[in-house]
Design an enzyme around this catalytic site. Structure first.
Site, PDB file in Angstrom:
ATOM      1  N   CYS A  38      73.033  44.152  42.198  1.00 22.77           N
ATOM      2  CA  CYS A  38      74.024  43.996  43.267  1.00 22.77           C
ATOM      3  C   CYS A  38      75.192  44.955  43.146  1.00 22.77           C
ATOM      4  CB  CYS A  38      74.544  42.563  43.306  1.00 22.77           C
ATOM      5  SG  CYS A  38      75.467  42.083  41.811  1.00 22.77           S
ATOM      6  N   CYS A  54      68.108  39.802  30.051  1.00 20.33           N
ATOM      7  CA  CYS A  54      66.793  39.994  29.431  1.00 20.33           C
ATOM      8  C   CYS A  54      66.980  40.540  28.037  1.00 20.33           C
ATOM      9  CB  CYS A  54      65.929  40.934  30.269  1.00 20.33           C
ATOM     10  SG  CYS A  54      64.318  41.271  29.560  1.00 20.33           S
ATOM     11  N   CYS A  57      64.435  44.082  27.198  1.00 22.91           N
ATOM     12  CA  CYS A  57      64.758  45.473  27.513  1.00 22.91           C
ATOM     13  C   CYS A  57      66.240  45.696  27.737  1.00 22.91           C
ATOM     14  CB  CYS A  57      63.967  45.950  28.736  1.00 22.91           C
ATOM     15  SG  CYS A  57      64.430  45.119  30.272  1.00 22.91           S
ATOM     16  N   SER A 307      42.069  67.344  45.074  1.00 21.81           N
ATOM     17  CA  SER A 307      41.709  68.698  45.489  1.00 21.81           C
ATOM     18  C   SER A 307      41.786  68.833  47.004  1.00 21.81           C
ATOM     19  CB  SER A 307      40.284  69.042  45.020  1.00 21.81           C
ATOM     20  OG  SER A 307      39.344  68.111  45.536  1.00 21.81           O
ATOM     21  N   ASP A 343      43.707  75.047  46.825  1.00 21.00           N
ATOM     22  CA  ASP A 343      42.848  76.223  46.743  1.00 21.00           C
ATOM     23  C   ASP A 343      43.074  77.181  47.908  1.00 21.00           C
ATOM     24  OD1 ASP A 343      41.208  77.014  44.662  1.00 21.00           O
ATOM     25  OD2 ASP A 343      39.378  76.756  45.834  1.00 21.00           O
ATOM     26  N   LYS A 484      34.458  77.982  44.609  1.00 26.77           N
ATOM     27  CA  LYS A 484      34.891  76.927  45.530  1.00 26.77           C
ATOM     28  C   LYS A 484      35.464  75.706  44.808  1.00 26.77           C
ATOM     29  CE  LYS A 484      31.671  78.517  49.074  1.00 26.77           C
ATOM     30  NZ  LYS A 484      30.548  78.174  49.964  1.00 26.77           N
ATOM     31  N   LYS A 485      35.028  74.494  45.185  1.00 23.67           N
ATOM     32  CA  LYS A 485      35.633  73.279  44.647  1.00 23.67           C
ATOM     33  C   LYS A 485      35.378  73.136  43.157  1.00 23.67           C
ATOM     34  CE  LYS A 485      35.637  68.224  44.984  1.00 23.67           C
ATOM     35  NZ  LYS A 485      35.057  67.021  45.643  1.00 23.67           N
ATOM     36  N   ASP A 747      28.644  67.876  42.228  1.00 24.35           N
ATOM     37  CA  ASP A 747      28.765  66.557  41.610  1.00 24.35           C
ATOM     38  C   ASP A 747      27.441  66.085  41.015  1.00 24.35           C
ATOM     39  OD1 ASP A 747      27.627  66.458  44.084  1.00 24.35           O
ATOM     40  OD2 ASP A 747      29.017  64.996  44.933  1.00 24.35           O
TER      41      ASP A 747
END
Length: 1046
Positions: A38, A54, A57, A307, A343, A484-485, A747
């Site tokens: 606040c 707390c 932390c 990508s 790319d 390419k990829k 792939d």
């Protein structure tokens, strides 16, 4: 990072282009004694100390906000999400009784626990605004981090998912199981806290996942029918081959060849689905095991790869949503890095990521505060659901409205960038600080790296760290092959290894966003499993899609493949890699073999006297002595991995820091030559991985992390070097390492190489889809997508990596090999399918048939075959849960794609591989409606539309001709006609979605398609009439009428 780093290793230069200051997030300043919720001043307690809400932390929260959060909110700390403990004088809330039964002095109790865990906090530091901040060394870089335990975060979130009664019931069930095992007794009156602790300890020791086999009542009938169908198929082929149609011999031989090919294709597709399985993960156990309270978070780091090539074709707002969903993932912030590969060297994407990084400072804390799903704003705000469900915080509605307003403003800024990028200035693009954009020439530009977010002061609006976001555009020069990829992905592998080197990599297409924020945790349940994790090369998630019409006219969802075929492969050696939504083990990408399974020691010594096994004992003692020598030299991890590499000449060496190999070899003088041979020379390292000592060092660290002693600037310079266009020359990148080159479907090839080395993969299909993407829903785009996939399969078939002959000396299982063979030969089925779809029309036009007159036995085989086909399909749907509509759409598009895209892919692949001719089929877009699913009716002219249209016209003409002939010839000709009509209608029904797509919304077919199809159908008919092979040929002299009446 100070700005955009550009450079070219070949030119030995490195430049820093400063980004505009307005996009730099503010650095962390000194904190004051003010509430971070606040803004009011934090008061003092009764004993004069600063109020600490707390104790985990030390996040500064005032007493009123603390009371409000306990009474109306989630009752947890905003930063570490640990449940607030009740302070003296505070009202009790639900859950306090569970934590402490009798004692009201929670402060004293908490201090005792802190003494036990050695986590005391000095309030003096809080008065000076330094609330326990310290330096944490993560992935080789010093990071400012707020001290404290966030170990129980996910467990608390999991516990919140249950209500109090459900949690009690769960604990009671556990206690009941322990009682049955005799571990605890009913008379044990231990406190509730002790029961909870015992439960958590026992739960953490449980497996992180389990295999869920298909129930035998579902899978056993399925397997029986498969065997019966195979037997029936053998008898059917026996009948077809031994019973030719003498009056239509050419048609008969064509049909038999096609049917045999279809039978072989069915075997390749069916038998890998013999043992389908499901898997189930336990995210709460993962948190309990690796996120223990009071200890450092032990979850492994993950590098995300996104990508993209052309932002004008791949909308930047979609890429931005993907990046935002990654940055807000439910995973430790310091263990997440996002790399975006551009790319196309586009300044549009560069500016988009700059805007995205700024918006992420507001979006990420909103997602984590209210636990929203999905965490891609475009799709979150467009969901038609009750967004107030399960959201009890009163500030949610206000914050959601504000966030939606900010996102709309963000979209306006992105759209303005897109509009600006439509027309490129003559002098090229110029950055906001006046510097020319290095990528103005997309085919000739240096490598570029920009770190937007990360550990150096990039905080969100609540002062918390954000994941690292890195823009990467690899160097491109004329005369170099960039692949390419696949080449772009390999560049990301090297850059990430130099900058963060997380042990796991998750790659996504730019249009696939995280639909499930816990997706990474789902994968970690497998990859961090102590039994199987080290042997996994990747965890593949199914692809799910948004924006598809309800009937899924062109089978875009691909449900049959993802819910049937992939589950079947998961029961063998693992699913194939499908290009996106996959979490990789980085070591598998480096071409290493999986660790060998340890053989169980023989039990000889337990069964025979000691003198019988003295030889074994002496051998074991000798081995132990050698092992001690290796351990003394620090080489225990080196020689044990001698057979780690795929090739025999390569050896995996170490998982620790890299030392100077020459010094190591000098230090080994006088020792066994075998010890020396276990070290690969630096020259061989460079020949395999390239000329980067930093990258080579990273490859030897199985658990990730960076070598110490490297500055951030030196790492950036090394990262520029590893994305230079000549880095991969004379190395094994694309051959044995990383994404494999040689096919547009890299792939399939990449996953196949990993499985050949003996790696396993896992298919993870959580209840909430992990990722969602967009799919082309109009006919032309869908066919071109299928064309690309089929072309890649043809390229693999014609390469040295063809599963028919590659990798027989490896560890690829036979059923897995059948599955890979099926993935590369299915385009060739199009030739047989095209011929089989023409046969009904030919039979109707000529009056001939491919099957002679059937006797009773032959009729039984035909009927049995059709019944077995239908039964197999029904039982397959039964165990998989796939709907019959999805199954039927898949069957229809198999025919549509087979006679169009697959057919073109075969000839295009043959021309490309054998003749070196690269043929591209262009697509021309026309106007579409803006209504929902308007793209469904968008028509794009392409040559792929001609063969299916021709088949429809030919079969329709054949049906009309056959019925007319039966009407003219009387009642007796109707019987033979029914078999021909059945096959003709079979073709037309399967091509019906294609015909519907041609008609469009106005039921109009483009004139060019009609003209081409009618032309081809007419030519075919005329040629057939001219060379009709079924007319009797005269062999004697030609007789003419003499004109004399006899």
């Amino acid at each position: 990072m100070a700005g955009l780093f550009t450079g070219s290793h070949g030119r030995n230069d490195l430049h820093v282009l400063h980004a505009p200051d307005e996009h730099r997030p503010p650095t962390r300043g000194s904190t004051t004694k003010t509430c971070r919720v606040c803004g009011d001043e934090i008061g003092l307690t009764e004993d004069g100390r600063v109020f600490v809400a707390c104790h985990e932390c030390g996040f500064p929260v005032c007493r009123p906000c603390y009371d409000y959060e306990r009474s109306e909110g989630h009752q947890t700390c905003p930063q570490c999400h640990t449940r607030y403990k009740r302070h003296k004088g505070c009202a009790r809330v639900e859950g306090d009784d569970e934590e402490n039964n009798h004692d009201d002095d929670f402060e004293d109790e908490f201090q005792l626990k802190n003494l036990h865990h050695q986590t005391t906090h000095d309030p003096h530091h809080l008065e000076h605004g330094d609330y326990s901040q310290h330096q944490v060394h993560i992935n080789g870089a010093a990071v400012r981090s707020v001290a404290g335990s966030v170990a129980g975060k996910d467990f608390e979130a999991e516990k919140e998912a249950y209500n109090t009664e459900e949690w009690k019931e769960r604990v009671e069930k556990w206690k009941t199981r322990q009682e049955k095992r005799g571990l605890i007794t009913k008379g044990d009156d231990g406190g509730h806290d002790e029961d909870d602790d015992d439960f958590l300890i026992a739960e953490a020791r449980q497996p992180l996942w389990r295999k869920v086999p298909i129930p035998s009542r579902l899978i056993s009938p399925y397997r029986i029918v498969i065997v019966i169908r195979f037997i029936i198929l053998c008898f059917f082929f026996h009948f077809r081959i031994l019973t030719p149609a003498n009056d239509a011999y050419p048609l008969w031989i064509i049909s038999v060849i096609c049917e045999i090919w279809f039978g072989l294709s069915w075997i390749l597709d069916q038998f890998p689905k013999w043992n389908p399985i499901n898997r189930e993960t336990y995210l709460d156990r993962l948190s309990l095991r690796f996120e223990r309270e009071g200890e450092a978070n032990q979850l492994s780091a993950v590098d995300f790869f996104v990508s993209t090539v052309d932002p004008l074709k791949e909308p930047p707002i979609i890429t931005a949503n993907t990046v935002l969903s990654i940055l807000s993932v439910d995973y430790p912030v310091d263990k997440v890095s996002c790399y975006v590969s551009d790319d196309g060297a586009s300044m549009l994407l560069f500016d988009t990521l700059s805007e995205t990084a700024e918006f992420a400072r507001r979006w990420v804390p909103f997602c984590k505060k209210y636990n929203v799903e999905p965490r891609a704003p475009e799709f979150y705000f467009s969901e038609k659901i009750d967004y107030l469900k399960d959201k009890v915080q009163p500030t949610f509605v206000k914050d959601r409205r504000a966030m939606k307003r900010e996102y709309e403003e963000f979209k306006v800024r992105i759209n303005a960038l897109v509009a600006k990028a439509q027309k490129k200035p003559e002098e090229g693009w110029v950055m906001q600080d006046g510097t020319p954009w290095p990528g103005n020439n997309t085919r000739d530009h240096p490598g570029m790296i920009q770190v937007y977010l990360g550990s150096e002061g990039a905080l969100d609006i609540e002062g918390k760290e954000l994941p690292r976001l890195v823009y990467v555009s690899r160097e491109k020069r004329p005369g170099y092959q960039h692949h390419k990829k696949a080449g772009a992905m390999n560049a990301l592998v090297r850059v990430s290894a130099v900058l963060t080197n997380a042990p796991f990599i998750l790659n996504l297409d730019c249009d696939h966003y995280l639909n499930n924020s816990k997706a990474v945790r789902e994968a970690m349940c497998f990859l961090m499993d102590p039994q199987m994790g080290k042997k996994l090369c990747y965890v593949q998630f199914p692809q799910r899609f948004d924006g598809i019409d309800r009937h899924d006219r062109y089978a875009n969802r691909n449900v049959v493949f993802f819910d049937i075929n992939m589950k079947g492969l998961d029961g063998i050696q693992g699913p194939v890699y499908v290009g996106t939504g996959c979490v990789f083990n980085r070591q598998a990408l480096y071409g290493y073999d999986p660790p060998a399974s340890e053989k169980r020691p023989k039990m000889t010594c337990d069964c025979w006297p000691k003198w019988c096994c003295c030889c074994c004992g002496g051998s074991r003692k000798s081995k132990d002595k050698k092992k001690g020598l290796k351990s003394l030299l620090g080489l225990g991890g080196l020689y044990s991995k001698k057979k780690k590499m795929m090739g025999k000449q390569y050896t995996r060496r170490s998982s620790g820091p890299v030392f100077d190999l020459e010094e190591i070899e000098e230090g080994l003088e006088g020792y066994d030559e075998l010890e020396k041979s276990s070290l690969m020379s630096q020259k061989n390292f460079e020949k395999r991985f390239g000329m980067s000592p930093v990258f080579i060092a990273s490859t030897l660290m199985e658990d990730g992390g960076l070598p110490e002693g490297n500055s951030q600037t030196s790492l950036i310079k090394e990262a520029i070097h590893v994305i230079s266009c000549g880095y991969e020359e004379k190395t094994e990148w694309g051959k044995e390492i990383g994404w494999i080159y040689g096919s547009v479907t890299e792939d399939i090839l990449t996953g196949f190489k990993m499985h050949c080395r003996g790696w396993r993969s896992v298919y993870c299909s959580p209840k909430r889809p992990a990722f969602k993407g967009s799919a082309p829903i109009n006919l032309s785009d869908r066919l071109h997508q299928v064309l690309r996939w089929a072309l890649g399969s043809v390229e693999i078939f014609l390469s040295r990596h063809c599963p028919l002959w590659y990798g027989y000396g490896g560890k690829l299982k036979w059923l897995e090999r059948l599955a890979y063979i099926n993935t590369i030969v299915y385009p060739f089925t199009s030739i047989a399918l095209l011929a089989y779809c023409i046969l009904p029309a030919v039979c109707l036009l000529t009056g001939k048939f491919i099957v002679p007159t059937l006797n009773n036995l032959a009729s039984i085989w035909f009927i049995a075959l059709f019944v077995s086909i239908i039964t197999t399909g029904v039982l397959e749907l039964r165990w998989s849960g796939v709907s019959i509509e999805d199954w039927w759409r898949n069957e229809q598009f198999w025919v549509i794609g087979g006679v169009s895209a697959h057919l073109f892919a075969v000839f295009q692949g043959l021309l490309k591989v054998l003749a070196g001719v690269d043929t591209n089929f262009t697509v021309t877009a026309k106007a579409a409606d803006d209504a929902e699913f308007g793209e469904l009716y968008l028509f794009k002219w392409t040559t792929l539309l001609i063969p299916p249209t021709t088949l429809i016209i030919i079969n329709m003409v054949g049906v009309v001709a056959g019925v007319s002939d039966a009407i003219n010839n009387g009642y007796g000709s109707w019987g033979p006609l029914f078999g021909k009509l059945f096959f003709a209608f079979w073709v037309i029904v399967h091509l019906y979605p294609f015909l519907k797509g041609l008609m469009g919304r106005q039921n109009r077919t483009p004139t060019i398609v009609v003209l081409w199809s009618i032309l081809l159908a007419s030519i075919f008919s005329l040629v057939w009439v001219r060379i009709d092979p079924f007319l009797p040929k005269q062999t004697g002299p030609i007789l003419k009428q003499c004109g004399v009446e006899c």
